[in-house]
Each structure stands twice: as C-alpha cells, then as structure tokens.
Design a protein around this motif. Sequence first.
Motif, PDB file in Angstrom:
ATOM      1  N   UNK A 148       0.827  -1.199   0.000  1.00 22.36           N
ATOM      2  CA  UNK A 148       0.000   0.000   0.000  1.00 22.36           C
ATOM      3  C   UNK A 148       0.865   1.254   0.000  1.00 22.36           C
ATOM      4  N   UNK A 149       2.002   1.193   0.699  1.00 16.80           N
ATOM      5  CA  UNK A 149       2.853   2.369   0.795  1.00 16.80           C
ATOM      6  C   UNK A 149       3.483   2.766  -0.521  1.00 16.80           C
ATOM      7  N   UNK A 150       3.726   1.784  -1.406  1.00 18.48           N
ATOM      8  CA  UNK A 150       4.367   2.081  -2.674  1.00 18.48           C
ATOM      9  C   UNK A 150       3.545   3.043  -3.508  1.00 18.48           C
ATOM     10  N   UNK A 151       2.198   2.889  -3.488  1.00 18.01           N
ATOM     11  CA  UNK A 151       1.329   3.703  -4.331  1.00 18.01           C
ATOM     12  C   UNK A 151       0.610   4.800  -3.537  1.00 18.01           C
ATOM     13  N   UNK A 152       1.069   5.063  -2.339  1.00 18.75           N
ATOM     14  CA  UNK A 152       0.465   6.118  -1.531  1.00 18.75           C
ATOM     15  C   UNK A 152       1.104   7.455  -1.915  1.00 18.75           C
TER      16      UNK A 152
ATOM     17  N   UNK B 215       3.931  16.013  -6.575  1.00 16.51           N
ATOM     18  CA  UNK B 215       5.359  15.702  -6.639  1.00 16.51           C
ATOM     19  C   UNK B 215       5.605  14.206  -6.443  1.00 16.51           C
ATOM     20  N   UNK B 216       4.891  13.597  -5.494  1.00 17.43           N
ATOM     21  CA  UNK B 216       5.025  12.153  -5.266  1.00 17.43           C
ATOM     22  C   UNK B 216       4.588  11.361  -6.496  1.00 17.43           C
ATOM     23  N   UNK B 217       3.495  11.798  -7.120  1.00 17.79           N
ATOM     24  CA  UNK B 217       3.013  11.091  -8.310  1.00 17.79           C
ATOM     25  C   UNK B 217       4.017  11.217  -9.457  1.00 17.79           C
TER      26      UNK B 217
ATOM     27  N   UNK C 211       5.849   8.165 -11.389  1.00 15.28           N
ATOM     28  CA  UNK C 211       5.757   8.014 -12.839  1.00 15.28           C
ATOM     29  C   UNK C 211       7.147   7.967 -13.470  1.00 15.28           C
ATOM     30  N   UNK C 212       8.044   8.826 -13.027  1.00 13.19           N
ATOM     31  CA  UNK C 212       9.396   8.845 -13.590  1.00 13.19           C
ATOM     32  C   UNK C 212      10.140   7.547 -13.292  1.00 13.19           C
ATOM     33  N   UNK C 213       9.955   6.994 -12.081  1.00 13.41           N
ATOM     34  CA  UNK C 213      10.607   5.722 -11.754  1.00 13.41           C
ATOM     35  C   UNK C 213      10.072   4.601 -12.639  1.00 13.41           C
ATOM     36  N   UNK C 214       8.800   4.719 -13.051  1.00 14.17           N
ATOM     37  CA  UNK C 214       8.187   3.655 -13.843  1.00 14.17           C
ATOM     38  C   UNK C 214       8.652   3.675 -15.292  1.00 14.17           C
ATOM     39  N   UNK C 215       8.910   4.856 -15.848  1.00 12.38           N
ATOM     40  CA  UNK C 215       9.184   4.948 -17.285  1.00 12.38           C
ATOM     41  C   UNK C 215      10.647   5.245 -17.599  1.00 12.38           C
TER      42      UNK C 215
END
Length: 323
Positions: free
Chosen positions: A240-244, A249-251, A255-259
């Motif tokens: 749950x904490x990963x997507x909290x 700025x957190x989002x 997103x940057x870590x994902x792509x």
Amino acid sequence: MYELSRVRLYSIGPAGARYADTVLDLRGVGEPVPSPAPTQAEFFEEEPVGPPRRPAPAGVLFLENGGGKSVLLKLIFSVMLPGHRNTLGGASSGVLRKFLLADDCGHVALEWQHTVTGETVVVGKVSEWRGRQVSNDPRKFAEAWYSFRPGPGLSLDSLPVAESAAVRPVVEGASTARGRRRTMKGFRDAITEAGKAYPHLDVSWVEIHERWNEHLGELGLDPELFRYQREMNADEGEAAGLFAVKNDSDFTDLLLRAVTDTRDTDGLADLVHGFAHKLGRRAELTAERDFTAGSLDLLSRIADAAERREQARGVHAGAERRT
C-alpha cells in the motif's frame, strides 16, 4: 505474457531452511491456453492429451514465522532482479552469499509458461564459492544466469546439476539428480553441449547483470515488474505504501521511476552529486579565494617596494663612486 509454472531449488538456502532439491509445481490447474503451440514431449515422457492449461492463477504459502517464506522470495527475485542492491526486503548486500555453503553449487531455476501459446522458457541462476571457501570478499562469490526453451535434450527436471540423472523421477516431485554435484563450470559445459546437440533449446549463458536484464526483456520477461514486486514486499504493508501518493510531486516521482531507465540517469546523478559537493564547499572556497587574492595584493606591494629599494640603493651607490 508469461506466468510462473514451476520453481526448482537445488543445494541452496541458509542453515535450517535449505533446499536439497525441491520443485514447486503450479502447472495444469488454470484455464486452457487459447492458441497452443505444437510441442514435442521429452524423451520417455507421455504425449500430452488436450491443450495445455495455464498455471495456478494464485497461490498461498502457509508457514510459521521463520519457516522460509522470505528466503524463497529472495531466491526467486535473485533470478529476475540480479545484483545485491536488488535483494528483497532491504537486506544487507551479503545476505544471498549466506545461502551458499563452501561445497555448494546452488541453483534457482524458474519455468515460465506463455499465457496464449503454452510455450515454456526456463531461466535460472547458478552460484558457488571460488576455491570452495566461504569468504567475506564478494569477489570470491561466483554467479551466472542461464536460459533455455525446454524440449528433448533438456528440461527443468533434467537440469544437469549432478553428474548423472534418472530418466524420470521415481515418484512425482522426487529428485532426478544422481551422483556428485557438478561445479559451475561443469554445469555450464553440460548445458552448452546440450545446446549444441539440440539447437531448438536456444541455450544462453550470461555473467553480467546488465546483459541479463536485457536478455530477460528479449525473452518477454520484464524485470521492471519484479522491481515493483520487490518494493511492495520490502516489509509488511509496503504494497500500500508504494502507491500512496500525497501530492503531485510524489506522483511525478512514481511516474518517472516507472518509465525511466535508471542507467540513463546514473551519470546525471553523479554529475549533480559532484556539483552539490562543490556547492557545499562554496563558502570555504570563497574565503580561500579572497584570502589568496588579498595575500597576492599585499605580496605584490611588498615586491614593488623591495624593487624600488634596490633601485634606490643602486642610485646611491653610483653617486658615492662619482664623489
């Protein structure tokens, strides 16, 4: 897309939770694959009846605390996310080395099944201590990764982890390995020879983390998905904490870590770190510059005065000689 079909662990694990030769079988309980590819059965194996079925869509492993759940996940993730910094659960960099005894040649092999065609691919990791001596020096810890497409000549059951193997297990789930354990070199030689004799196996052997990550992508197994799984399994409740995300700025960071491929940003991070170090010393360096500039100014005045004094002495000495 692939799903995990079977896991084989051989001669690996910490004291008290070791896997001598264990196969976790998830096959044949899911839905039939929609477009099964033609397959050829292994030697002395019965021909399959009907289309292959997908592996179990979900599973639950019940073990008491300390029973080895985290050990199992760490071993599986060591195949899909190579490198000590990717160790599951934020463990120390040497935790995987503790899973290997001096005489071990440990194996973790994963069999994946394609969700549409039912085709399988095996990816695995083999590791041992150089010189058969446990050491605190990570350079003494040898590890490599391999892949092949199972078929006549080589399969998960017939991995050449030992000098000989039974044609088929005496009972379901029993080990087929016979004789002494092969060394890493002996194992590599065995699967390489199998690949030469049976080209359809498409055997690959890799010893570099970055190249293995690329090879997994070429096989259709995306290591990035496992990086998220690793973060979600870092501790109790981490999923749950990963997507909290609390703000924009957190989002953006998520997103940057994902792509973004971290290899592309490592150089930039080093450059920024270097500038940050210099900026942190700015006050010190500025004071040093001002002190040096001021010292040069005063020393220049002294040098000019000394030069004028020498000139005056020369004039005075000349005047005395004339008189």
